[in-house]
Design an enzyme around this catalytic site. Structure first.
Site, PDB file in Angstrom:
ATOM      1  N   LYS A  18      47.376  26.421 -21.587  1.00 43.03           N
ATOM      2  CA  LYS A  18      47.302  24.963 -21.161  1.00 43.03           C
ATOM      3  C   LYS A  18      46.313  25.144 -19.890  1.00 43.03           C
ATOM      4  O   LYS A  18      45.407  24.379 -19.880  1.00 43.03           O
ATOM      5  CB  LYS A  18      48.759  24.495 -20.914  1.00 43.03           C
ATOM      6  N   HIS A 707      44.462   9.545 -26.465  1.00 44.78           N
ATOM      7  CA  HIS A 707      44.699  10.967 -26.406  1.00 44.78           C
ATOM      8  C   HIS A 707      43.154  11.659 -26.431  1.00 44.78           C
ATOM      9  O   HIS A 707      43.107  12.962 -26.569  1.00 44.78           O
ATOM     10  CB  HIS A 707      45.216  11.619 -27.668  1.00 44.78           C
TER      11      HIS A 707
END
Length: 772
Positions: A18, A707
């Protein structure tokens, strides 16, 4: 007897992937740095599984973003709108991320591919796009390169690919009307090319994931499976194919599944234990059966005696040479390692003995093989005794059972799930009480969680920042958000949720019956990770959870401020749920806790309350025959949570990334005054279901995709709203983003919402001009 694994978490023990992806996207590290982090995570995962004793270790289960997107790039299924990026010489890695996230620079503005839920999990995949007469070509060598990488390390590697039929069925047809399965004959040569390369590199076993075999299939789908696997077997008679099914049983597709010419068939025996006997009765003589007996979806410790019963049953029927032991599905869906939880709460101390994360589940698979084959008997028998002691302790623990909760539900009334009057009556009263514009504007709830906000939360949790100092900072951030919303002209404001970590975790931390981890992260999509609560016992609400911040925000403005709650079904779906009682019962418990919070908000002057249920559809059972039962209790739970208010109090709900056509009747039965939904990536296609059904209540179709980092123009949003008004009356429509803005940056958020308000203003002017 062999052990194998279907897939391992790829985010890293401390979410290294991440951080690397987000640093790469922001230009803080190079592509070489990103790929080096990826190699390190893969290497650590492989070594861990090898040292634990797994016989066949998955390769290509790792992904920088999503395994379905990996497959799309591998077979050259690159949507036409990305061709301009290819002409500019974009790197394969940047093209990959552009397909997932969109691209908005260098004079180009390219919309991201659609994203939706992976079956009934909380993982999202990037939906392949298919066109009539589409051709495919091998564009990425990812699986072969990773196999070579593992082989060089001495890893007994098993390459993993999404099977060709499931890959096509997971995608969407674009443009002309056609059947995507017509593309199978042009797709298969690319699969054959990939398999040939793997075989040449020395691959012995290859895992092809075909989870669609657990779904309701048509005859043409079954024929597609038969055709595809005959071609693969005829082309590669020596290559060992392990066909993996999961998330559901295959009894309804039994004839097709067991007769496919593969060397091994994997069953999810956690989801459907009862399928084992029937599959064995019909399994061809030489086919190996892989038993998915360790739960890959939940975090509860395996019951060795129960699993051994299934293993022994299979060995007696097939012989131990035709039995594999494995998790039920990829371990992508569970946290990395329970051993990381060193700083634990008092509740977690007791609950911990009942838990197993990915690292522990690998050990469980190996231990089950040892128990079944009587290897290392004394030490392994001690593990069995410890396992049974933990299983029994959970059954009788006083920590789990709350008599007050059970008594409340036993005395519950049918009327608890009913609003006082139908929507037609409520709408009039709400119009008088709220006095909103046509095309009212709002957001879904959260605003960007900056590094500073996250740092304050960490410091507060560590005791480095006092409660008073922390609250002061959150108050200042909330007031800034309120003032900015007033300035930009939003109609219904939100407080921004700066005090919240995650939309489920925040509530779970304040409810009884939940416990939390520090490192229990799982991937939701791309770099987005969540830390699901663990529901281990009966659920209740000791005190108000959101009233303080909602009323503080409302005190700052004369405009309406929404109270923001997460609904009972979503709290259930996005948690690791106890498996010692029906999920419906746990959901009812949560519903009454949320009902109490809704009543408190109303009593403190909050006139608009949103109860988010983005997970309602993802909870649908994969087989239609089970839908009605699930929808009955899920809709009832929402109604219980929402129905304790007066008619003039407006109840909103939010759902994202859902196909509503099949369940629109149940969506209407939820009876929310306003529902907001994702529609921008689908270009308002999802509204057709509401129009065809003649949905009576109000709807906020998302007008831009949160998104993706790209910022649409107000004209683009007006185009979407005009599409919406072509199927629904303006009086029914709200204007809002697709989802919460927590993961976005303030700069893009401010600009996008300004444009959204401009779009709503433009639509109001159109209505005014029409009236004149």
């Amino acid at each position: 007897m062999q052990t194998h694994n279907l897939g391992y978490p790829r985010i890293g023990a401390h979410r290294e992937l991440k951080k690397a992806c987000e640093n790469y996207w922001s230009g803080k590290i190079s592509q070489a740095d990103l790929l080096d982090t990826a190699r390190q995570i893969r290497s650590e995962n492989w070594k861990l599984q090898k040292e634990s004793g797994i016989d066949l270790i998955p390769v290509n289960d790792f992904s920088l973003y999503d395994q379905v997107l990996d497959m799309s790039l591998m077979v050259g299924a690159i949507p036409k709108r990305f061709q301009a990026l290819l002409k500019q010489g974009i790197s394969p890695t940047d093209l990959y991320f552009a397909m997932a996230r969109g691209y908005q620079k260098d004079g180009l503005d390219v919309v991201a591919m659609e994203m939706t839920k992976w079956f009934d999990t909380n993982y999202h995949y990037i939906v392949p796009e298919f066109y009539e007469n589409q051709t495919f070509t091998k564009t990425s060598n990812k699986v072969v390169e990773e196999y070579k990488e593992a082989k060089a390390m001495g890893i007994p590697a098993k390459p993993v690919l999404i099977g060709p039929v499931s890959y096509l069925l997971l995608g969407k047809e674009k443009g002309a009307s056609f059947d995507k399965l017509e593309l199978l004959s042009s797709l298969l040569p690319v699969y054959l090319e990939i398999l040939k390369a793997l075989q040449q590199e020395g691959a012995n076993w290859v895992q092809l994931d075909e989870p669609l075999l657990g779904m309701d299939l048509q005859d043409k789908d079954n024929r597609a499976f038969e055709y595809a696997y005959k071609v693969i077997r005829d082309t590669f008679p020596e290559l060992k194919i392990l066909l993996a099914t999961y998330f559901e049983g295959i009894q309804h597709n039994l004839k097709t599944a067991v007769n496919l010419p593969v060397c091994a068939l994997h069953l999810d025996l956690v989801r459907r234990t009862q399928q084992l006997e029937e599959v064995m009765e019909n399994l061809p003589e030489k086919t190996t059966l892989s038993l998915g007996v360790v739960d890959g979806r939940n975090i509860w410790r395996n019951d060795y005696e129960q699993s051994l019963g299934l293993i022994n049953q299979a060995v007696q029927k097939l012989g131990d040479g035709r039995v594999f032991i494995a998790p039920s599905c990829s371990l992508l869906h569970v946290p990395y390692d329970l051993a990381l939880e060193k700083d634990q709460s008092a509740d977690l101390t007791e609950v911990r003995q009942w838990l197993a994360f990915a690292r522990q589940k690998i050990d469980e698979v190996v231990t089950l093989k040892q128990l079944a084959t009587k290897v290392g008997t004394e030490e392994v028998e001690a593990k069995l005794r410890a396992n049974q002691k933990a299983v029994e302790s959970r059954k009788v623990s006083e920590l789990i059972h709350n008599s007050k909760v059970k008594e409340r539900l036993k005395a519950a009334l049918t009327e608890d799930a009913e609003r006082r009057n139908p929507f037609a009556v409520r709408k009039v009263k709400q119009a008088e009480a709220l006095n909103l514009n046509i095309y009212p504007t709002t957001t879904i709830g959260s605003f960007p969680q900056t590094k500073e906000v996250r740092r304050w939360r960490r410091q507060h949790k560590k005791g480095e920042l006092s409660a008073d100092a922390y609250n002061q900072l959150i108050e200042e951030e909330t007031e800034k958000a309120i003032r900015w919303q007033e300035e930009v002209g939003l109609d219904v404001l939100v407080h921004g949720e700066f005090e919240r970590n995650d939309m489920v975790e925040y509530f779970g931390e304040q409810l009884e019956g939940f416990v939390f981890t520090r490192y229990g992260w799982v991937q939701s999509y791309g770099s987005r990770c969540v830390k699901p609560p663990i529901i281990f016992g009966d659920v209740s609400r000791p005190e108000a959870m959101t009233v303080k911040w909602a009323t503080f925000a409302q005190s700052l403005t004369d405009k309406l401020v929404k109270g923001m709650l997460t609904g009972p079904v979503t709290i259930l779906q996005w948690s690791f749920v106890r498996n010692d009682q029906p999920r419906a019962e746990t959901c009812r418990q949560i519903a009454y806790a949320i009902r109490d919070e809704v009543s408190d908000l109303e009593n403190h002057g909050i006139k608009v309350i949103q109860i988010d249920e983005p997970a309602l559809r993802e909870g649908l059972p994969l087989l239609r025959k089970h839908w009605e039962h699930y929808l009955d209790w899920a809709v009832s739970a929402f109604r219980v949570s929402a129905s304790g208010v007066q008619d003039k109090t407006q109840i909103h709900t939010h759902m994202c990334y859902s196909e509503f056509n099949d369940i629109i009747r149940h969506i209407a039965a939820m009876d929310a005054d306003v529902i907001s939904i994702e529609t921008s990536r689908s270009q308002m296609e999802l509204l057709d279901a509401f129009a065809d059904f003649q949905y009576p209540n109000e709807i906020g179709p998302g007008v831009y995709d949160i998104h993706s980092p790209r910022i649409p123009t107000s004209e683009e949003m007006i185009t979407l709203l005009r599409k919406a008004t072509s199927v629904l009356p303006a009086e029914q429509l709200w204007v809002n983003p697709d989802c919460g803005l927590k993961t976005r940056g303030w700069q893009e958020t401010r600009e996008a919402l300004k444009r959204m308000v401009e779009a709503a203003t433009g639509m109001r002017e159109l209505v005014s001009d029409t009236a004149l």
